[in-house]
Design an enzyme around this catalytic site. Structure first.
Site, short mmCIF file in Angstrom:
data_model
loop_
_atom_site.label_atom_id
_atom_site.label_comp_id
_atom_site.label_asym_id
_atom_site.label_seq_id
_atom_site.Cartn_x
_atom_site.Cartn_y
_atom_site.Cartn_z
N GLU A 1 0.85 -1.19 0.00
CA GLU A 1 0.00 0.00 0.00
C GLU A 1 0.89 1.24 0.00
O GLU A 1 1.88 1.30 0.73
CB GLU A 1 -0.90 0.03 1.24
CG GLU A 1 -1.79 1.28 1.27
CD GLU A 1 -2.57 1.46 2.57
OE1 GLU A 1 -3.52 0.71 2.80
OE2 GLU A 1 -2.21 2.37 3.34
N HIS B 1 -7.94 2.96 -3.83
CA HIS B 1 -8.95 2.92 -2.77
C HIS B 1 -9.99 3.98 -3.13
O HIS B 1 -9.68 4.93 -3.84
CB HIS B 1 -8.35 3.30 -1.42
CG HIS B 1 -7.26 2.39 -0.94
ND1 HIS B 1 -6.82 2.40 0.38
CD2 HIS B 1 -6.50 1.46 -1.57
CE1 HIS B 1 -5.84 1.51 0.52
NE2 HIS B 1 -5.62 0.94 -0.65
N LYS C 1 -20.84 -6.84 3.24
CA LYS C 1 -19.98 -6.34 2.15
C LYS C 1 -19.62 -7.50 1.21
O LYS C 1 -19.55 -7.32 0.00
CB LYS C 1 -18.71 -5.69 2.71
CG LYS C 1 -18.97 -4.43 3.54
CD LYS C 1 -17.71 -3.61 3.81
CE LYS C 1 -16.92 -4.05 5.00
NZ LYS C 1 -15.88 -3.07 5.42
N GLN D 1 -7.06 -4.34 8.72
CA GLN D 1 -6.38 -3.30 9.48
C GLN D 1 -5.09 -3.88 10.01
O GLN D 1 -5.00 -5.09 10.25
CB GLN D 1 -7.33 -2.94 10.65
CG GLN D 1 -6.82 -1.93 11.62
CD GLN D 1 -6.77 -0.56 10.97
OE1 GLN D 1 -5.81 -0.25 10.27
NE2 GLN D 1 -7.78 0.22 11.18
N LYS E 1 8.00 3.83 1.77
CA LYS E 1 9.45 3.60 1.90
C LYS E 1 9.77 2.14 1.62
O LYS E 1 9.02 1.24 2.00
CB LYS E 1 9.90 3.92 3.33
CG LYS E 1 9.70 5.36 3.74
CD LYS E 1 10.94 6.16 3.44
CE LYS E 1 10.86 7.58 3.92
NZ LYS E 1 10.44 8.53 2.91
#
Ligand code: FAD
Length: 287
Positions: A19, A82, A168, A179, A275
């Protein structure tokens, strides 16, 4: 490649994904160039997917699109933007879906988004499930959603949080990205509960290598994440020693990932914070 195919490829290795976020205050584009230099170094671990966050308020939609395009063309990797319901409208979402289809984007991570004090969730979509349903009707995109091994902070109960996650999935989600968490027991427990509720799509653990004590404090205060006491004690004792924090964070993440791989996870999603260093060190040790 669509999410379903990515996670159904039969390999002994877990699917690797990253991400990134659009750099802030980047008028001259230097930070964007730096981000791509970092990502290029991470290409050797053959990520199947790179996801790009979407800021509340839609302020960075054009930056997100620029990054998505370059992931596809420069890195020859599948991007996954996203998208959130915050401060947007059905019209805006419809337009954005058109842009994505014109760019031949195949996947999207549909979220409700965090609601900053001054903003409102879009009246057209209150929860991520409604966004998933809309995207599935309006496009051929494959949709991912977020899941919370330690329960979403606004959930009425852990059971209802899983019920809403199931909603969902029923609306058409193909993959769940979690998460961040540091205690694998929460993830294993979450997966078991999901399975018992009939959620049978891949649940991909989100991994955040700790590289900075302040970032850790900020991220965990936003999401109530349990930090194992021995890790917290070590980090607290040396919180001003940047090298020590990085080294300890990386060693911890390597152990955490090894345990996840042994348990048979289908993939691992790294919160790179733009990074290469920590994610590269971890993957260099694992693969
Ligand atoms: P939802 O699934 O809508 O759930 C939100 C809350 O509402 C939960 O407590 C749930 O239990 C409850 N709920 C759901 N449906 C109902 C219902 N019908 N009735 C009552 N309650 C209900 N944020 C960003 O702004 N940009 C990003 O790019 C971003 N990327 C993320 C990536 C990942 C992998 C994760 C895990 C989170 C990300 N977030 C991002 C944060 C996310 O937007 C927040 O955690 C947000 O608060 C919840 O989003 P959600 O999609 O999980 O919401």
């Amino acid at each position: 490649m669509k999410l379903k195919e990515i996670y159904s490829v039969n390999t002994a290795k877990p699917v690797i994904s990253y991400e990134v976020f659009p750099p802030k205050n980047d008028a001259d584009g230097q930070k964007l160039e730096q981000l791509f230099l970092e990502l290029e170094k991470l290409m050797k671990y053959q990520p199947s997917l790179i996801s790009v966050t979407y800021g509340a308020g839609g302020s960075n939609q054009s930056e997100s699109v620029e990054i998505i395009k370059r992931i596809k063309t420069d890195l020859k990797t599948t991007p996954m933007p996203h998208f959130t319901c915050v401060s947007t409208s059905e019209k805006n979402i419809k337009n954005y879906l058109k842009i994505l289809e014109q760019l031949s984007i195949e996947n999207i991570l549909a979220l409700r988004g965090d609601i900053p004090g001054t903003q409102e969730v879009c009246h057209d979509f209150k929860y991520a499930s409604e966004l998933v349903e809309y995207i599935k009707k309006q496009s051929s995109l494959s949709v991912a959603v977020a899941g919370y091994p330690e329960v979403h902070k606004e959930a009425v109960s852990p059971e209802m949080d899983i019920e809403y996650l199931k909603n969902k999935v029923d609306k058409g989600a193909d993959v769940i990205y979690t998460q961040l968490f540091f205690n694998n027991a929460h993830y294993f427990n979450f997966c078991e509960k999901c399975q018992s509720k009939g959620i049978n799509i891949p649940i991909i653990p989100g991994i955040l290598p700790v590289t900075n004590f302040k970032t850790l404090e900020k991220m965990t205060s936003l999401s109530n994440v349990d930090i194992p006491q021995d890790l917290l004690t070590k980090l607290n004792k040396h919180k001003d020693d940047k090298d020590y924090i990085k080294q300890t964070g990386i060693e911890f993440a390597i152990k955490q990932c090894k345990e996840l791989i042994e348990s048979g996870v289908r993939g691992m999603h790294f919160y790179t914070l733009n990074k290469e260093y920590a994610t590269g060190k971890i993957l260099g040790n694992l693969l």
